[in-house]
Scaffold this motif. Sequence first.
Motif, short mmCIF file in Angstrom:
data_model
loop_
_atom_site.label_atom_id
_atom_site.label_comp_id
_atom_site.label_asym_id
_atom_site.label_seq_id
_atom_site.Cartn_x
_atom_site.Cartn_y
_atom_site.Cartn_z
N ASN A 1 0.80 -1.22 0.00
CA ASN A 1 0.00 0.00 0.00
C ASN A 1 0.84 1.28 0.00
O ASN A 1 0.57 2.20 -0.79
CB ASN A 1 -0.97 -0.01 1.18
CG ASN A 1 -2.13 -0.96 0.96
OD1 ASN A 1 -2.26 -1.56 -0.10
ND2 ASN A 1 -2.97 -1.11 1.97
N PRO A 2 1.86 1.41 0.87
CA PRO A 2 2.66 2.65 0.84
C PRO A 2 3.36 2.88 -0.50
O PRO A 2 3.45 4.02 -0.96
CB PRO A 2 3.70 2.41 1.96
CG PRO A 2 3.08 1.40 2.85
CD PRO A 2 2.28 0.51 1.95
N PHE A 3 3.84 1.81 -1.13
CA PHE A 3 4.53 1.96 -2.41
C PHE A 3 3.55 2.40 -3.50
O PHE A 3 3.88 3.22 -4.36
CB PHE A 3 5.21 0.65 -2.79
CG PHE A 3 6.32 0.26 -1.88
CD1 PHE A 3 7.59 0.84 -2.00
CD2 PHE A 3 6.12 -0.67 -0.87
CE1 PHE A 3 8.62 0.49 -1.15
CE2 PHE A 3 7.15 -1.01 -0.01
CZ PHE A 3 8.40 -0.44 -0.15
N ILE A 4 2.35 1.84 -3.46
CA ILE A 4 1.35 2.19 -4.47
C ILE A 4 1.01 3.68 -4.37
O ILE A 4 0.95 4.39 -5.38
CB ILE A 4 0.08 1.33 -4.30
CG1 ILE A 4 0.39 -0.13 -4.65
CG2 ILE A 4 -1.05 1.85 -5.17
CD1 ILE A 4 -0.74 -1.09 -4.34
N TYR A 5 0.79 4.16 -3.16
CA TYR A 5 0.40 5.56 -2.99
C TYR A 5 1.56 6.52 -3.22
O TYR A 5 1.38 7.61 -3.75
CB TYR A 5 -0.20 5.78 -1.60
CG TYR A 5 -1.66 5.44 -1.54
CD1 TYR A 5 -2.63 6.27 -2.08
CD2 TYR A 5 -2.09 4.25 -0.96
CE1 TYR A 5 -3.96 5.95 -2.04
CE2 TYR A 5 -3.43 3.91 -0.91
CZ TYR A 5 -4.37 4.77 -1.46
OH TYR A 5 -5.69 4.45 -1.43
#
Length: 295
Positions: A272-276
């Motif tokens: 999730n952090p990488f996607i955002y």
Amino acid sequence: MELSEDPELQLLLFGLFLAMYLVTMLGNLLIILVIVLDSHLHIPMYFFLSNLSLVDIFFISTTIPKMIVGINMHSRIISYAGCLTQMSFFLLFVCMDDMILTVMAYDRFVAICHPLYYTVIMNPQVCVILILLSFSVSIFDSQLHNLIALQVTCFKDVEIENFFCHPSQLLNLACTDTLMSNIVIYFIGVILGIFPVLGIIFSYCKIFFSILKIPSSSGKYKAFSTCGSHLLVVCLFYGTGIGVYLGSAVSHSPRKNAVASLIYTAVSPMLNPFIYSFRNRDFSNALKRLHGRVF
């Protein structure tokens, strides 16, 4: 349930899970830190994102630390009380993830389909109420599963050979027939799964048709870019979740179910952090501003 009996592979799994846990913690804490410190991100979309990151931190902390300790101690067992506690917190945070993703889809729907009323509809009070409502539904779901498990299980001192506890595993300890309990649990899962998914699908159908009406290509791109990160997270969360849910109902292989559960509980919060951060221009700019202030 150990994924492998090979001692060398056990050491590799220990390092892999520890690295995944640390990356997840640092990535989600970074998202929260950037959103809190950058005033440009003090809008509803990033308020919900910071809550999602906080929930993901607790979500992965309910399972992976126990797995890491178990691998290090060469122990595959968890007590009944520990299993019940783990199940309670796991259901609480997975339901919170579910609810917050739905709220974020509604936020994007209001922002794109009703931009003139966005600040009125998504005011700070409404945002807080939506988070509290999500938490209330999640608490209800978690405690209802606990109540069902406590009603049917009678072996209080049994130790369960698994790192990760699911309601169906506790029902296997029952002294009586658990058909109705299983039906209730799957019914709750379907209700709390289908309605949020339908809400997300409805929101994005409206968003899609609204974007098509935007005359400029740059406007369309900007609208799509604000939804792209959320859509990827939704697909990752529900894709792995449905796989685990159907797999536990169809497959009789404990090892396959364990692998599927690991993907659901560890990979999704980690990515999730990488996607955002990589797909969201506003967040990337905020990250650069924070880096400039620090260094």
